[in-house]
Design a protein around this motif. Structure first.
Motif, mmCIF file in Angstrom:
data_model
loop_
_atom_site.group_PDB
_atom_site.id
_atom_site.type_symbol
_atom_site.label_atom_id
_atom_site.label_comp_id
_atom_site.label_asym_id
_atom_site.label_seq_id
_atom_site.Cartn_x
_atom_site.Cartn_y
_atom_site.Cartn_z
ATOM 1 N N ILE A 61 26.322 67.374 77.012
ATOM 2 C CA ILE A 61 25.241 66.553 76.456
ATOM 3 C C ILE A 61 25.795 65.160 76.201
ATOM 4 N N SER A 62 25.301 64.195 76.933
ATOM 5 C CA SER A 62 25.786 62.825 76.808
ATOM 6 C C SER A 62 24.810 61.971 76.008
ATOM 7 N N VAL A 63 25.355 61.096 75.187
ATOM 8 C CA VAL A 63 24.541 60.158 74.415
ATOM 9 C C VAL A 63 24.165 58.991 75.318
ATOM 10 N N VAL A 64 22.860 58.774 75.483
ATOM 11 C CA VAL A 64 22.353 57.707 76.341
ATOM 12 C C VAL A 64 22.212 56.406 75.570
ATOM 13 N N SER A 65 21.744 56.503 74.327
ATOM 14 C CA SER A 65 21.574 55.308 73.505
ATOM 15 C C SER A 65 21.548 55.700 72.028
ATOM 16 N N VAL A 66 21.825 54.715 71.177
ATOM 17 C CA VAL A 66 21.800 54.913 69.729
ATOM 18 C C VAL A 66 20.941 53.812 69.122
ATOM 19 N N ALA A 67 19.907 54.200 68.360
ATOM 20 C CA ALA A 67 19.013 53.217 67.731
ATOM 21 C C ALA A 67 19.773 52.410 66.678
ATOM 22 N N LYS A 68 19.637 51.087 66.746
ATOM 23 C CA LYS A 68 20.384 50.218 65.844
ATOM 24 C C LYS A 68 19.973 50.368 64.384
ATOM 25 N N ASP A 69 18.729 50.812 64.147
ATOM 26 C CA ASP A 69 18.228 50.898 62.774
ATOM 27 C C ASP A 69 18.235 52.325 62.231
ATOM 28 N N PRO A 90 12.823 64.764 60.693
ATOM 29 C CA PRO A 90 14.163 64.204 60.470
ATOM 30 C C PRO A 90 14.818 63.819 61.794
ATOM 31 N N VAL A 91 15.451 62.655 61.830
ATOM 32 C CA VAL A 91 16.144 62.178 63.028
ATOM 33 C C VAL A 91 17.440 61.492 62.616
ATOM 34 N N VAL A 92 18.321 61.287 63.597
ATOM 35 C CA VAL A 92 19.537 60.498 63.347
ATOM 36 C C VAL A 92 19.569 59.257 64.220
ATOM 37 N N GLY A 93 18.670 59.196 65.232
ATOM 38 C CA GLY A 93 18.584 57.992 66.058
ATOM 39 C C GLY A 93 19.389 58.035 67.338
ATOM 40 N N VAL A 94 19.560 59.213 67.918
ATOM 41 C CA VAL A 94 20.352 59.353 69.141
ATOM 42 C C VAL A 94 19.466 59.859 70.277
ATOM 43 N N SER A 95 19.564 59.213 71.441
ATOM 44 C CA SER A 95 18.913 59.701 72.650
ATOM 45 C C SER A 95 19.967 60.353 73.539
ATOM 46 N N MET A 96 19.623 61.499 74.126
ATOM 47 C CA MET A 96 20.607 62.272 74.882
ATOM 48 C C MET A 96 20.019 62.708 76.214
ATOM 49 N N ALA A 152 23.873 54.777 64.090
ATOM 50 C CA ALA A 152 24.412 53.498 64.542
ATOM 51 C C ALA A 152 25.765 53.233 63.881
ATOM 52 N N GLY A 153 26.747 52.881 64.684
ATOM 53 C CA GLY A 153 28.090 52.598 64.169
ATOM 54 C C GLY A 153 28.953 53.842 64.012
ATOM 55 N N LYS A 154 28.351 55.019 64.187
ATOM 56 C CA LYS A 154 29.108 56.269 64.070
ATOM 57 C C LYS A 154 29.200 56.996 65.414
ATOM 58 N N ILE A 155 28.040 57.202 66.032
ATOM 59 C CA ILE A 155 28.004 57.813 67.358
ATOM 60 C C ILE A 155 27.795 56.700 68.380
ATOM 61 N N GLU A 156 28.440 56.820 69.547
ATOM 62 C CA GLU A 156 28.398 55.752 70.536
ATOM 63 C C GLU A 156 27.812 56.232 71.862
ATOM 64 N N LYS A 157 27.248 55.305 72.588
ATOM 65 C CA LYS A 157 26.764 55.604 73.932
ATOM 66 C C LYS A 157 27.917 56.136 74.776
ATOM 67 N N GLY A 158 27.690 57.229 75.478
ATOM 68 C CA GLY A 158 28.739 57.835 76.296
ATOM 69 C C GLY A 158 29.459 58.980 75.618
ATOM 70 N N ASP A 159 29.275 59.126 74.299
ATOM 71 C CA ASP A 159 29.861 60.274 73.595
ATOM 72 C C ASP A 159 29.267 61.570 74.144
ATOM 73 N N GLU A 160 30.058 62.626 74.113
ATOM 74 C CA GLU A 160 29.566 63.951 74.478
ATOM 75 C C GLU A 160 29.431 64.788 73.209
ATOM 76 N N ILE A 161 28.247 65.332 72.986
ATOM 77 C CA ILE A 161 28.000 66.182 71.817
ATOM 78 C C ILE A 161 28.323 67.617 72.199
ATOM 79 N N THR A 162 29.303 68.197 71.523
ATOM 80 C CA THR A 162 29.751 69.555 71.854
ATOM 81 C C THR A 162 29.280 70.604 70.852
#
Length: 346
Positions: free
Chosen positions: A142-150, A214-220, A154-164
């Motif tokens: 599962i790859s992170v495609v984008s992270v919402a700035k607001d 509830p959301v954290v702001g990550v697109s995958m 944001a600032g913790k998870i990055e684009k390209g991270d793999e969620i395991t």
């Protein structure tokens, strides 16, 4: 001047006026016509359409052609009335309202960009389907495609991270991540297992409410880790409809003996990693394009069979394709002359 001559003069003037007017008046329609075809076993600009590195491949023959639909028109390049009229007369093309291709809330550039993304995803799914067909293992991540700035990520998870994992539970599907986050109340924290490069991390992120959930702001999106490299080169072709033909081309290159037996085969259909073939649009134009390219067999998604039967040109045999496996078996039966070949007509 005689009445006959005057009538001809006036009629000619009216035709000329209508012709000039038709050439100047733009209309909100799109003309769909047979597009180019490409042999997935062949080359484009001296480069193989399918290039496999790190795994033994085998010679192929014949063709497994993907087919396309070309279009004229769109929000930024509307066609004129005469072009639309010519399209309505030509039985090999279709003239459709502009909004059926370009939704009013999306620009032409956005649609074309979406088609490019769909083509990339289709290539990955086609590779996954081919490897599943051949029982070659691979990993899904599962790859992170984008992270919402607001949002909290944001600032913790990055684009390209793999969620395991989520809260210590391994995950392999984006749906599993979403369900785990939604199971929390807004304000509660979620701990993600993250692989970033060569580093394994545990990152805790609070949730916030958005649209009542509830959301954290990550697109995958799900991506694949294949045991060897498969590169697909199709130039500017977009959209997901070539998935089946990509999968068949990969299977052919990875197995001994030419799949087609030298036959000229074309086809279309989306593909899922499990091998399911889905319907597509523009089937009448794709059938014409396939026959013009010399194909005598057309692999047709089951969901397009009824429409295809009404538009099939002479000399083209429709073969129903419900899955990658059924399409492969149908080609083997056609080549060997043994076994049943599923048909769109029953």
């Amino acid at each position: 001047m005689s009445r006959r001559a005057l009538t001809l003069l006036v009629s000619g003037f009216l035709v000329l006026a209508l012709g000039i007017g038709g050439a100047l008046v733009d209309v909100p329609y799109v003309v769909l016509s047979p597009g180019p075809t490409e042999n997935t076993l062949g080359q484009i600009d001296k480069q193989p359409v399918i290039k496999i590195t790190g795994r033994e491949t085998y010679p192929t023959s014949g063709s497994l052609r993907l087919v396309t639909v070309a279009y004229q028109g769109g929000p930024t390049s509307q066609i004129d009335l005469l072009t639309a009229l010519r399209g309505w007369i030509d039985p090999t093309v279709a003239v459709v309202p502009q909004e059926t291709i370009f939704a009013p809330d999306r620009s032409q550039k956005e649609v074309e960009e979406e088609n490019t993304v769909e083509m990339t995803n289709s290539q990955d799914d086609a590779t996954a389907a081919a490897l599943n067909e051949l029982k070659i293992p691979y990993r899904t991540v599962i790859s992170v495609v984008s992270v919402a700035k607001d949002k909290p990520a944001a600032g913790k998870i990055e684009k390209g991270d793999e969620i395991t994992s989520v809260d210590g539970k391994p995950v392999t599907k984006t749906e599993e991540v979403g369900e785990a986050v939604r199971a929390r109340r807004a304000g509660e924290e979620v701990t993600f297992g993250i692989t970033r490069g060569d580093e394994d991390l545990k990152i805790t992120v609070p949730t916030v409410a958005a649209d009542g959930e509830p959301v954290v702001g990550v697109s995958m999106r799900a991506t694949y880790k294949f045991p060897f490299e498969v590169d697909i080169n199709v130039g500017e072709v977009g959209g997901p409809s070539a998935g089946l033909m990509f999968s068949l081309g990969i299977v052919d290159k990875l197995t001994e003996g030419p799949m087609t037996g030298g036959k000229q085969i074309a086809g279309t259909g989306t593909i899922k990693p499990d091998g399911t073939v889905g319907p597509i649009g523009g089937i009448p134009q794709k059938l014409v394009g396939a026959r013009d390219a010399g194909a005598t067999i057309f692999l047709t998604p089951a969901g397009n069979c009824a429409e295809a039967l009404k538009a099939v040109p002479d000399g083209l045999r429709l073969v129903k394709a419900e899955t990658l496996n059924s399409a492969r078996l149908a080609i083997e039966a056609l080549v060997s002359g043994k076994g049943k070949v599923p048909s769109c007509s029953g």
